[in-house]
Write a protein that holds these residues in place. Structure first.
Motif, PDB file in Angstrom:
ATOM      1  N   VAL A 108       0.831  -1.208   0.000  1.00  0.00           N
ATOM      2  CA  VAL A 108       0.000   0.000   0.000  1.00  0.00           C
ATOM      3  C   VAL A 108       0.864   1.255   0.000  1.00  0.00           C
ATOM      4  O   VAL A 108       0.746   2.113  -0.875  1.00  0.00           O
ATOM      5  N   VAL A 109       1.765   1.345   0.975  1.00  0.00           N
ATOM      6  CA  VAL A 109       2.576   2.555   1.145  1.00  0.00           C
ATOM      7  C   VAL A 109       3.505   2.766  -0.049  1.00  0.00           C
ATOM      8  O   VAL A 109       3.713   3.891  -0.490  1.00  0.00           O
ATOM      9  N   CYS A 110       4.049   1.697  -0.574  1.00  0.00           N
ATOM     10  CA  CYS A 110       5.034   1.780  -1.650  1.00  0.00           C
ATOM     11  C   CYS A 110       4.469   1.314  -2.996  1.00  0.00           C
ATOM     12  O   CYS A 110       5.197   0.828  -3.858  1.00  0.00           O
ATOM     13  N   GLU A 111       3.175   1.489  -3.156  1.00  0.00           N
ATOM     14  CA  GLU A 111       2.474   0.984  -4.333  1.00  0.00           C
ATOM     15  C   GLU A 111       3.131   1.379  -5.652  1.00  0.00           C
ATOM     16  O   GLU A 111       3.242   0.569  -6.571  1.00  0.00           O
ATOM     17  N   SER A 112       3.606   2.615  -5.773  1.00  0.00           N
ATOM     18  CA  SER A 112       4.154   3.081  -7.037  1.00  0.00           C
ATOM     19  C   SER A 112       5.669   2.890  -7.159  1.00  0.00           C
ATOM     20  O   SER A 112       6.271   3.326  -8.137  1.00  0.00           O
ATOM     21  N   CYS A 113       6.291   2.215  -6.210  1.00  0.00           N
ATOM     22  CA  CYS A 113       7.745   2.027  -6.239  1.00  0.00           C
ATOM     23  C   CYS A 113       8.138   0.946  -7.235  1.00  0.00           C
ATOM     24  O   CYS A 113       7.597  -0.163  -7.212  1.00  0.00           O
ATOM     25  N   SER A 114       9.105   1.251  -8.070  1.00  0.00           N
ATOM     26  CA  SER A 114       9.563   0.292  -9.080  1.00  0.00           C
ATOM     27  C   SER A 114      10.296  -0.899  -8.472  1.00  0.00           C
ATOM     28  O   SER A 114      10.395  -1.950  -9.100  1.00  0.00           O
ATOM     29  N   TRP A 115      10.782  -0.777  -7.252  1.00  0.00           N
ATOM     30  CA  TRP A 115      11.503  -1.862  -6.595  1.00  0.00           C
ATOM     31  C   TRP A 115      10.554  -2.836  -5.887  1.00  0.00           C
ATOM     32  O   TRP A 115      10.965  -3.930  -5.503  1.00  0.00           O
ATOM     33  N   ARG A 116       9.306  -2.458  -5.695  1.00  0.00           N
ATOM     34  CA  ARG A 116       8.348  -3.259  -4.928  1.00  0.00           C
ATOM     35  C   ARG A 116       8.181  -4.670  -5.497  1.00  0.00           C
ATOM     36  O   ARG A 116       8.026  -5.644  -4.755  1.00  0.00           O
TER      37      ARG A 116
END
Length: 138
Positions: A108-116
């Motif tokens: 949720v918090v890092c939804e747009s992170c490419s590393w997720r």
């Protein structure tokens, strides 16, 4: 003392030696080793680019000033009950993570992170919940 923005507190949990450039990786690895080996290292929370952003490569888009990155910083700090300007030790941050975060929060918090998509941040959160320190990175 290190100056770090909110979302980098989560990035450190999932750090496995990958990064945007060799210089960025060397800087991140040095910080990661420092915190792993000396959890009493003090961290001051800052708004915007920090000591990790300083080594972001100048090729491509400099995402450190993007609105979605500031939103991610704020979301991480809110989850941990922290504010900009606060200074605390890495071990204090790990304790807050143990009390406030579950692995699925990364989705949720890092939804747009490419590393997720690598799943390493969830693993890092779980390791802190299990009472382990930051994973060793060579």
């Amino acid at each position: 003392m290190y100056m770090l923005r909110g979302h980098h507190l989560f990035c450190l949990l999932g750090y496995r030696g990958m990064g945007y450039s060799q210089e960025y990786v060397e800087n991140m690895t040095y910080l990661h080793h420092t915190l792993r080996n000396n959890p009493k290292t003090r961290i001051q929370l800052v708004k915007g680019p920090d000591q990790l952003c300083e080594k972001y490569p100048n090729s491509g888009e400099y995402h450190c000033q993007n609105d979605n990155i500031y939103e991610r910083d704020a979301a991480v700090l809110e989850k941990l009950g922290l504010t900009i300007g606060q200074t605390l030790t890495w071990s204090d941050i790990e304790s807050l993570i143990q009390k406030s975060i579950v692995p699925s929060d990364i989705q949720v918090v890092c939804e747009s992170c490419s590393w997720r998509s690598y799943g390493v941040c969830e693993e890092g959160v779980q390791e802190i919940l299990d009472g382990k320190r930051l994973r060793e990175v060579k």
